[in-house]
Motif scaffolding. Structure first.
Motif, PDB file in Angstrom:
ATOM      1  N   ALA A   1       0.628  -1.057  -0.034  1.00 51.02           N
ATOM      2  CA  ALA A   1      -0.037  -0.176  -0.096  1.00 51.02           C
ATOM      3  C   ALA A   1       0.849   1.233   0.117  1.00 51.02           C
ATOM      4  CB  ALA A   1      -0.843  -0.100   1.187  1.00 51.02           C
ATOM      5  N   HIS A   2       1.989   1.057   0.748  1.00 51.82           N
ATOM      6  CA  HIS A   2       2.657   2.519   0.646  1.00 51.82           C
ATOM      7  C   HIS A   2       3.480   2.875  -0.338  1.00 51.82           C
ATOM      8  CE1 HIS A   2       6.037   5.094   2.604  1.00 51.82           C
ATOM      9  NE2 HIS A   2       6.841   4.470   1.891  1.00 51.82           N
ATOM     10  N   PHE A   3       3.939   1.619  -1.163  1.00 53.65           N
ATOM     11  CA  PHE A   3       4.576   2.004  -2.301  1.00 53.65           C
ATOM     12  C   PHE A   3       3.992   2.143  -3.755  1.00 53.65           C
ATOM     13  CE2 PHE A   3       8.336   0.530   0.092  1.00 53.65           C
ATOM     14  CZ  PHE A   3       9.133   1.443  -0.140  1.00 53.65           C
ATOM     15  N   LEU A   4       2.631   1.530  -3.521  1.00 52.34           N
ATOM     16  CA  LEU A   4       1.632   1.809  -4.383  1.00 52.34           C
ATOM     17  C   LEU A   4       0.697   2.797  -4.499  1.00 52.34           C
ATOM     18  CD1 LEU A   4       1.030  -2.057  -5.370  1.00 52.34           C
ATOM     19  CD2 LEU A   4       2.591  -0.596  -6.486  1.00 52.34           C
ATOM     20  N   ALA A   5       0.774   3.472  -3.471  1.00 48.84           N
ATOM     21  CA  ALA A   5      -0.369   4.823  -3.155  1.00 48.84           C
ATOM     22  C   ALA A   5      -0.124   5.798  -4.172  1.00 48.84           C
ATOM     23  CB  ALA A   5       0.230   5.389  -1.733  1.00 48.84           C
ATOM     24  N   PRO A   6       0.968   6.080  -4.796  1.00 48.34           N
ATOM     25  CA  PRO A   6       1.041   7.072  -5.737  1.00 48.34           C
ATOM     26  C   PRO A   6       0.258   6.655  -6.831  1.00 48.34           C
ATOM     27  CG  PRO A   6       3.046   6.704  -4.877  1.00 48.34           C
ATOM     28  CD  PRO A   6       2.311   5.577  -4.287  1.00 48.34           C
ATOM     29  N   PHE A   7       0.020   5.632  -7.105  1.00 44.65           N
ATOM     30  CA  PHE A   7      -0.340   4.905  -8.481  1.00 44.65           C
ATOM     31  C   PHE A   7      -1.989   4.635  -8.599  1.00 44.65           C
ATOM     32  CE2 PHE A   7       3.974   3.486  -8.098  1.00 44.65           C
ATOM     33  CZ  PHE A   7       4.459   3.920  -9.467  1.00 44.65           C
ATOM     34  N   SER A   8      -2.610   4.950  -9.613  1.00 46.38           N
ATOM     35  CA  SER A   8      -4.024   4.487  -9.550  1.00 46.38           C
ATOM     36  C   SER A   8      -4.077   2.922  -9.760  1.00 46.38           C
ATOM     37  CB  SER A   8      -4.514   4.941 -10.936  1.00 46.38           C
ATOM     38  OG  SER A   8      -4.255   4.448 -12.017  1.00 46.38           O
ATOM     39  N   GLU A   9      -5.197   2.287  -9.308  1.00 47.99           N
ATOM     40  CA  GLU A   9      -5.353   0.783  -9.523  1.00 47.99           C
ATOM     41  C   GLU A   9      -4.841   0.430 -10.765  1.00 47.99           C
ATOM     42  OE1 GLU A   9      -8.868  -2.522  -8.888  1.00 47.99           O
ATOM     43  OE2 GLU A   9      -8.954  -0.527  -7.732  1.00 47.99           O
ATOM     44  N   GLU A  10      -4.884   0.960 -11.884  1.00 50.14           N
ATOM     45  CA  GLU A  10      -4.673   0.359 -13.084  1.00 50.14           C
ATOM     46  C   GLU A  10      -3.222   0.787 -13.510  1.00 50.14           C
ATOM     47  OE1 GLU A  10      -7.134   2.914 -12.751  1.00 50.14           O
ATOM     48  OE2 GLU A  10      -8.922   1.649 -13.030  1.00 50.14           O
ATOM     49  N   GLU A  11      -2.713   1.688 -13.022  1.00 52.55           N
ATOM     50  CA  GLU A  11      -1.148   1.848 -13.085  1.00 52.55           C
ATOM     51  C   GLU A  11      -0.542   0.889 -12.047  1.00 52.55           C
ATOM     52  OE1 GLU A  11      -0.814   6.677 -13.723  1.00 52.55           O
ATOM     53  OE2 GLU A  11      -1.090   5.905 -11.599  1.00 52.55           O
ATOM     54  N   ALA A  12      -0.919   0.412 -10.814  1.00 53.30           N
ATOM     55  CA  ALA A  12      -0.280  -0.448 -10.193  1.00 53.30           C
ATOM     56  C   ALA A  12      -0.648  -1.733 -10.605  1.00 53.30           C
ATOM     57  CB  ALA A  12      -1.085  -0.477  -8.944  1.00 53.30           C
ATOM     58  N   THR A  13      -1.729  -2.213 -11.453  1.00 55.12           N
ATOM     59  CA  THR A  13      -1.711  -3.589 -12.142  1.00 55.12           C
ATOM     60  C   THR A  13      -0.768  -3.589 -13.385  1.00 55.12           C
ATOM     61  OG1 THR A  13      -4.106  -3.562 -11.474  1.00 55.12           O
ATOM     62  CG2 THR A  13      -3.323  -4.767 -13.305  1.00 55.12           C
ATOM     63  N   ALA A  14      -0.707  -2.143 -14.014  1.00 53.20           N
ATOM     64  CA  ALA A  14       0.405  -2.214 -14.982  1.00 53.20           C
ATOM     65  C   ALA A  14       1.609  -2.214 -14.696  1.00 53.20           C
ATOM     66  CB  ALA A  14      -0.009  -0.941 -16.067  1.00 53.20           C
ATOM     67  N   LEU A  15       2.202  -1.801 -13.586  1.00 56.34           N
ATOM     68  CA  LEU A  15       3.433  -2.048 -12.951  1.00 56.34           C
ATOM     69  C   LEU A  15       3.776  -3.381 -12.712  1.00 56.34           C
ATOM     70  CD1 LEU A  15       6.164  -0.646 -11.864  1.00 56.34           C
ATOM     71  CD2 LEU A  15       4.931  -0.294  -9.703  1.00 56.34           C
ATOM     72  N   ARG A  16       2.880  -4.012 -12.017  1.00 54.87           N
ATOM     73  CA  ARG A  16       3.031  -5.383 -11.467  1.00 54.87           C
ATOM     74  C   ARG A  16       3.485  -6.213 -13.008  1.00 54.87           C
ATOM     75  NH1 ARG A  16      -1.171  -4.480  -7.788  1.00 54.87           N
ATOM     76  NH2 ARG A  16      -0.441  -4.671  -5.634  1.00 54.87           N
ATOM     77  N   GLY A  17       2.368  -5.962 -14.059  1.00 59.37           N
ATOM     78  CA  GLY A  17       2.594  -6.786 -15.119  1.00 59.37           C
ATOM     79  C   GLY A  17       3.991  -6.373 -15.964  1.00 59.37           C
ATOM     80  N   ALA A  18       4.246  -5.169 -15.791  1.00 53.61           N
ATOM     81  CA  ALA A  18       5.590  -4.823 -16.469  1.00 53.61           C
ATOM     82  C   ALA A  18       6.694  -5.583 -15.800  1.00 53.61           C
ATOM     83  CB  ALA A  18       5.719  -3.346 -16.749  1.00 53.61           C
ATOM     84  N   LEU A  19       6.652  -5.474 -14.723  1.00 53.22           N
ATOM     85  CA  LEU A  19       7.759  -6.226 -13.526  1.00 53.22           C
ATOM     86  C   LEU A  19       7.669  -7.746 -13.956  1.00 53.22           C
ATOM     87  CD1 LEU A  19       7.527  -4.130 -10.452  1.00 53.22           C
ATOM     88  CD2 LEU A  19       9.294  -4.120 -12.290  1.00 53.22           C
ATOM     89  N   ASP A  20       6.519  -8.266 -13.876  1.00 49.71           N
ATOM     90  CA  ASP A  20       6.462  -9.741 -14.435  1.00 49.71           C
ATOM     91  C   ASP A  20       7.017 -10.131 -15.775  1.00 49.71           C
ATOM     92  OD1 ASP A  20       5.368 -12.270 -13.356  1.00 49.71           O
ATOM     93  OD2 ASP A  20       3.971 -12.217 -14.783  1.00 49.71           O
ATOM     94  N   ILE A  21       6.689  -9.401 -16.744  1.00 46.16           N
ATOM     95  CA  ILE A  21       7.126  -9.531 -17.955  1.00 46.16           C
ATOM     96  C   ILE A  21       8.803  -9.591 -18.036  1.00 46.16           C
ATOM     97  CG2 ILE A  21       7.364  -8.550 -20.340  1.00 46.16           C
ATOM     98  CD1 ILE A  21       4.454  -7.460 -20.216  1.00 46.16           C
ATOM     99  N   ILE A  22       9.468  -8.522 -17.272  1.00 44.57           N
ATOM    100  CA  ILE A  22      10.692  -8.544 -17.228  1.00 44.57           C
ATOM    101  C   ILE A  22      11.353  -9.657 -16.413  1.00 44.57           C
ATOM    102  CG2 ILE A  22      12.792  -6.973 -16.219  1.00 44.57           C
ATOM    103  CD1 ILE A  22      11.157  -4.717 -16.787  1.00 44.57           C
ATOM    104  N   ILE A  23      10.616  -9.889 -15.592  1.00 43.31           N
ATOM    105  CA  ILE A  23      11.395 -11.313 -14.577  1.00 43.31           C
ATOM    106  C   ILE A  23      11.253 -12.486 -15.680  1.00 43.31           C
ATOM    107  CG2 ILE A  23      10.813 -13.070 -12.826  1.00 43.31           C
ATOM    108  CD1 ILE A  23       9.530 -10.347 -11.260  1.00 43.31           C
ATOM    109  N   LYS A  24      10.198 -12.647 -16.460  1.00 42.20           N
ATOM    110  CA  LYS A  24       9.956 -13.794 -17.151  1.00 42.20           C
ATOM    111  C   LYS A  24      10.738 -13.774 -18.498  1.00 42.20           C
ATOM    112  CE  LYS A  24       5.965 -15.385 -15.114  1.00 42.20           C
ATOM    113  NZ  LYS A  24       4.541 -14.955 -14.924  1.00 42.20           N
ATOM    114  N   LEU A  25      11.310 -12.625 -18.952  1.00 42.61           N
ATOM    115  CA  LEU A  25      12.169 -12.472 -20.134  1.00 42.61           C
ATOM    116  C   LEU A  25      13.445 -13.161 -19.786  1.00 42.61           C
ATOM    117  CD1 LEU A  25      11.645  -8.724 -21.366  1.00 42.61           C
ATOM    118  CD2 LEU A  25      11.484 -11.101 -22.651  1.00 42.61           C
ATOM    119  N   ASP A  26      13.912 -12.874 -18.527  1.00 40.16           N
ATOM    120  CA  ASP A  26      15.231 -13.502 -18.195  1.00 40.16           C
ATOM    121  C   ASP A  26      15.298 -14.754 -18.048  1.00 40.16           C
ATOM    122  OD1 ASP A  26      18.072 -12.929 -17.542  1.00 40.16           O
ATOM    123  OD2 ASP A  26      17.501 -13.467 -15.452  1.00 40.16           O
TER     124      ASP A  26
END
Length: 141
Positions: A113-138
């Motif tokens: 909650a602390h680190f995702l507070a500046p983001f909208s729900e959609e932005e937080a979901t997009a951030l998690r998705g983007a990070l997941d893509i990066i993890i799985k690329l490697d």
């Protein structure tokens, strides 16, 4: 390229900020963020091999072994021989870690909650998705 445009810098700096924050919060339970990862997997699956823990956490075998050694010394996990494969080890939580589960999970929820507070729900979901893509690329190598 400016450092602020380097994905490695951005990911490392943001991971460091989250790690430092979480380390302070988990210190009262004498666990590290990496140890939380192990506990989270074990709380979800009950009992896992070190190999499976490494796969779930995207950690090398040597890294997971060191983490498990420290956790066992601190009474956070138990290890036993797999009755179905005597060459394999199974890892499980101890009553000590079951006692702190609720509080630790609250710490994780508060940290998110602390680190995702500046983001909208959609932005937080997009951030998690983007990070997941990066993890799985490697891990596709």
């Amino acid at each position: 390229m400016e450092i602020n445009n380097c994905i490695n810098f951005l990911l490392s700096a943001s991971q460091n900020a989250v790690f430092q924050y979480l380390s302070k919060q988990l210190a009262k339970h004498q666990i590290t963020p990496a140890q939380y990862g192990v506990l989270s997997c074990l709380w979800q699956y009950d009992e896992l091999s070190p190999k499976k823990l490494g796969e779930l956490l995207y950690l090398e075998t040597s890294s997971i072994s060191g983490i498990l050694d420290r956790m066992q010394k601190n009474g956070l996990i138990d290890r036993r021989i797999d009755p179905n494969n005597r060459r394999a080890i199974l890892v499980s939580v101890t009553p000590k870690t079951l006692d702190i589960k609720e509080d630790v999970e609250s710490i994780i929820e508060e940290m998110n909650a602390h680190f995702l507070a500046p983001f909208s729900e959609e932005e937080a979901t997009a951030l998690r998705g983007a990070l997941d893509i990066i993890i799985k690329l490697d891990t596709k190598k």
